[in-house]
Design an enzyme around this catalytic site. Structure first.
Site, PDB file in Angstrom:
ATOM      1  N   SER A   9       0.962  -1.082   0.094  1.00 37.56           N
ATOM      2  CA  SER A   9       0.153  -0.073   0.015  1.00 37.56           C
ATOM      3  C   SER A   9       0.711   1.102  -0.064  1.00 37.56           C
ATOM      4  O   SER A   9       1.744   1.277   0.927  1.00 37.56           O
ATOM      5  CB  SER A   9      -0.957  -0.073   1.171  1.00 37.56           C
ATOM      6  OG  SER A   9      -1.386   1.353   1.264  1.00 37.56           O
ATOM      7  N   HIS A  34      -0.750  -1.442  -4.301  1.00 33.49           N
ATOM      8  CA  HIS A  34      -2.198  -1.075  -3.717  1.00 33.49           C
ATOM      9  C   HIS A  34      -2.197   0.445  -3.576  1.00 33.49           C
ATOM     10  O   HIS A  34      -1.337   1.212  -2.788  1.00 33.49           O
ATOM     11  CB  HIS A  34      -2.717  -1.662  -2.364  1.00 33.49           C
ATOM     12  CG  HIS A  34      -3.557  -1.618  -1.737  1.00 33.49           C
ATOM     13  ND1 HIS A  34      -4.714  -2.494  -2.022  1.00 33.49           N
ATOM     14  CD2 HIS A  34      -4.327  -0.654  -0.781  1.00 33.49           C
ATOM     15  CE1 HIS A  34      -5.803  -2.295  -1.396  1.00 33.49           C
ATOM     16  NE2 HIS A  34      -5.433  -1.301  -0.544  1.00 33.49           N
ATOM     17  N   ASP A  36      -4.535   3.496  -2.307  1.00 36.85           N
ATOM     18  CA  ASP A  36      -5.390   3.881  -1.558  1.00 36.85           C
ATOM     19  C   ASP A  36      -6.160   5.019  -1.702  1.00 36.85           C
ATOM     20  O   ASP A  36      -5.497   6.228  -1.425  1.00 36.85           O
ATOM     21  CB  ASP A  36      -5.024   3.785   0.067  1.00 36.85           C
ATOM     22  CG  ASP A  36      -4.858   2.328   0.648  1.00 36.85           C
ATOM     23  OD1 ASP A  36      -4.001   1.911   1.233  1.00 36.85           O
ATOM     24  OD2 ASP A  36      -5.979   1.533   0.443  1.00 36.85           O
ATOM     25  N   MET A  38      -8.724   7.824  -0.944  1.00 36.88           N
ATOM     26  CA  MET A  38      -9.712   8.567   0.101  1.00 36.88           C
ATOM     27  C   MET A  38     -10.410   9.777  -0.104  1.00 36.88           C
ATOM     28  O   MET A  38      -9.411  10.558  -0.353  1.00 36.88           O
ATOM     29  CB  MET A  38      -9.081   8.241   1.732  1.00 36.88           C
ATOM     30  CG  MET A  38      -8.507   6.829   1.848  1.00 36.88           C
ATOM     31  SD  MET A  38      -7.495   6.899   3.320  1.00 36.88           S
ATOM     32  CE  MET A  38      -6.693   5.234   3.448  1.00 36.88           C
ATOM     33  N   HIS A  67      -8.002   0.913  -4.606  1.00 38.22           N
ATOM     34  CA  HIS A  67      -9.021   0.707  -3.465  1.00 38.22           C
ATOM     35  C   HIS A  67      -9.670   1.773  -3.159  1.00 38.22           C
ATOM     36  O   HIS A  67      -9.129   2.874  -2.692  1.00 38.22           O
ATOM     37  CB  HIS A  67      -8.121   0.326  -2.269  1.00 38.22           C
ATOM     38  CG  HIS A  67      -9.164   0.000  -1.048  1.00 38.22           C
ATOM     39  ND1 HIS A  67      -8.541  -0.284   0.379  1.00 38.22           N
ATOM     40  CD2 HIS A  67     -10.495  -0.134  -0.872  1.00 38.22           C
ATOM     41  CE1 HIS A  67      -9.723  -0.277   1.122  1.00 38.22           C
ATOM     42  NE2 HIS A  67     -10.719  -0.446   0.337  1.00 38.22           N
ATOM     43  N   MET A  69     -12.058   4.085  -1.338  1.00 42.31           N
ATOM     44  CA  MET A  69     -12.797   4.344  -0.390  1.00 42.31           C
ATOM     45  C   MET A  69     -13.502   5.637  -0.326  1.00 42.31           C
ATOM     46  O   MET A  69     -13.032   6.683   0.227  1.00 42.31           O
ATOM     47  CB  MET A  69     -11.737   4.403   1.036  1.00 42.31           C
ATOM     48  CG  MET A  69     -11.270   3.030   1.463  1.00 42.31           C
ATOM     49  SD  MET A  69      -9.786   2.860   2.072  1.00 42.31           S
ATOM     50  CE  MET A  69      -8.437   3.143   0.760  1.00 42.31           C
ATOM     51  N   MET A 138     -11.166  -6.402   4.824  1.00 47.58           N
ATOM     52  CA  MET A 138     -10.697  -5.076   5.633  1.00 47.58           C
ATOM     53  C   MET A 138     -10.484  -5.805   7.052  1.00 47.58           C
ATOM     54  O   MET A 138     -11.438  -6.175   7.427  1.00 47.58           O
ATOM     55  CB  MET A 138     -11.353  -3.919   5.561  1.00 47.58           C
ATOM     56  CG  MET A 138     -11.638  -3.116   4.282  1.00 47.58           C
ATOM     57  SD  MET A 138     -10.030  -2.858   3.424  1.00 47.58           S
ATOM     58  CE  MET A 138      -9.331  -1.838   4.650  1.00 47.58           C
ATOM     59  N   PHE A 144      -6.619   4.689   7.455  1.00 51.36           N
ATOM     60  CA  PHE A 144      -5.379   5.031   8.028  1.00 51.36           C
ATOM     61  C   PHE A 144      -4.482   3.666   7.977  1.00 51.36           C
ATOM     62  O   PHE A 144      -5.046   2.420   8.166  1.00 51.36           O
ATOM     63  CB  PHE A 144      -5.264   5.591   9.518  1.00 51.36           C
ATOM     64  CG  PHE A 144      -6.225   6.696   9.566  1.00 51.36           C
ATOM     65  CD1 PHE A 144      -7.477   6.617   9.977  1.00 51.36           C
ATOM     66  CD2 PHE A 144      -5.474   8.105   9.288  1.00 51.36           C
ATOM     67  CE1 PHE A 144      -8.121   7.986   9.695  1.00 51.36           C
ATOM     68  CE2 PHE A 144      -6.150   9.389   9.318  1.00 51.36           C
ATOM     69  CZ  PHE A 144      -7.416   9.231   9.746  1.00 51.36           C
ATOM     70  N   ASP A 176      -6.340  -6.417   3.996  1.00 44.43           N
ATOM     71  CA  ASP A 176      -5.864  -5.294   4.010  1.00 44.43           C
ATOM     72  C   ASP A 176      -6.084  -4.592   5.273  1.00 44.43           C
ATOM     73  O   ASP A 176      -7.314  -4.353   5.900  1.00 44.43           O
ATOM     74  CB  ASP A 176      -6.792  -4.384   2.939  1.00 44.43           C
ATOM     75  CG  ASP A 176      -6.102  -3.059   2.843  1.00 44.43           C
ATOM     76  OD1 ASP A 176      -6.689  -2.305   1.997  1.00 44.43           O
ATOM     77  OD2 ASP A 176      -5.034  -2.739   3.320  1.00 44.43           O
TER      78      ASP A 176
HETATM   79  C1  DX5 Z   1      -6.593   1.572   5.081  1.00 47.78           C
HETATM   80  C2  DX5 Z   1      -6.013   1.000   3.675  1.00 47.78           C
HETATM   81  C3  DX5 Z   1      -5.053   0.050   3.746  1.00 47.78           C
HETATM   82  C4  DX5 Z   1      -3.716   0.465   4.803  1.00 47.78           C
HETATM   83  C5  DX5 Z   1      -2.813  -0.567   4.946  1.00 47.78           C
HETATM   84  O1  DX5 Z   1      -7.738   2.097   5.012  1.00 47.78           O
HETATM   85  O2  DX5 Z   1      -7.012   0.495   2.924  1.00 47.78           O
HETATM   86  O3  DX5 Z   1      -4.433  -0.330   2.559  1.00 47.78           O
HETATM   87  O4  DX5 Z   1      -3.112   1.287   4.055  1.00 47.78           O
HETATM   88  O5  DX5 Z   1      -1.956   0.037   5.804  1.00 47.78           O
HETATM   89  P1  DX5 Z   1      -1.178  -1.095   6.959  1.00 47.78           P
HETATM   90  O6  DX5 Z   1      -0.537  -2.172   6.136  1.00 47.78           O
HETATM   91  O7  DX5 Z   1      -0.139   0.110   7.566  1.00 47.78           O
HETATM   92  O8  DX5 Z   1      -2.356  -1.347   7.932  1.00 47.78           O
HETATM   93 ZN    ZN Z   2      -6.421  -0.450   1.112  1.00 48.39          ZN
END
Ligand code: DX5
Ligand code: ZN
Length: 219
Positions: A9, A34, A36, A38, A67, A69, A138, A144, A176
């Site tokens: 990620s 990956h 993310d 947001m 991903h 979100m 998840m 975060f 994840d």
């Molecule tokens: C959280 C993200 C994850 C996160 C994983 O909302 O979707 O992908 O970045 O990070 P770690 O591996 O640090 O938990």
């Molecule tokens: Zn993610």
């Protein structure tokens, strides 16, 4: 022996040099990246959108495992497809019509994933399991990096893996959130195919990406 894929990620990368970090991840054996996304609405954090993904596209040939979100999600799918996403994963709560969003992603010739939060049951996606390429489980509440693995989700993975076997579905199971050298073992034993990890890959062993990715691969 199942081949485990690693999708680092970039939420844990250095946002001032995402291109370089993506190159380093590719050189260190990552199978995909990956990304993310947001929006500060579906989750209480804001990261990157299509323009940044577009600019990162030229740094690697690896698939972008995007991903989303974000809510609403349906009206933005094409923007992420055009920016260079290869796998587009959305949360069922963020669309008014799951099947329509699946069909839109497929019409753009992209792989489609559905992401289930820790408190979202398999039933939220059950009638679409025959249509998707990926189910993203998840193991933290999204928003975060660096959060603690929620062990409760393991039984969901076991159940999903059983449904997949019984019905001969082809989707991959990706996990994840809070994936480190210990929790990855639990996830793989439960039936996970793809590990997402940010903090462990970027921070462990003084940030030795190759060592961290290879260690996760050998789990
Ligand atoms: C959280 C993200 C994850 C996160 C994983 O909302 O979707 O992908 O970045 O990070 P770690 O591996 O640090 O938990
Ligand atoms: Zn993610």
């Amino acid at each position: 022996m199942k081949k485990i894929q690693i999708s680092p990620s970039i939420l844990s990368a250095d946002f001032s040099k995402l291109g370089d970090d993506i190159k380093r991840l590719e050189d260190s054996g990552a199978d995909m990246i990956h990304v993310d996304v947001m929006d500060g609405h579906f989750v209480p954090n804001l990261t990157i959108g299509p323009p940044v993904i577009k600019s990162l596209r030229k740094y690697t040939k690896l698939p972008f495992d995007v991903h989303l979100m974000i809510d609403p999600v349906h009206k933005y799918i094409k923007d992420y497809s055009d920016a260079g996403a290869d796998i587009i994963t959305f949360h069922p709560e963020a669309t008014g019509n799951i099947l329509q969003t699946i069909d839109l992603i497929k019409s753009l010739n992209k792989k489609v994933g559905i992401s289930l939060n820790p408190d979202t049951e398999i039933t939220a996606a059950e009638e679409h399991l025959d249509k998707v390429d990926l189910i993203l489980i998840m193991s933290v509440y999204p928003g975060f990096g660096g959060q603690k693995f929620i062990k409760d989700v393991v039984k969901k993975i076991v159940k999903l893996n059983q449904i997949r076997a019984d019905q001969k579905f082809r989707f991959k199971i990706e996990i994840d959130g809070g994936i480190n050298f210990e929790t990855s073992k639990i996830a793989v034993e439960a039936g996970v195919d793809i590990l997402v990890s940010g903090t462990t890959i970027f921070k462990e062993n003084n940030g030795d990406l190759k060592k961290n990715i290879q260690t996760l691969k050998q789990i």
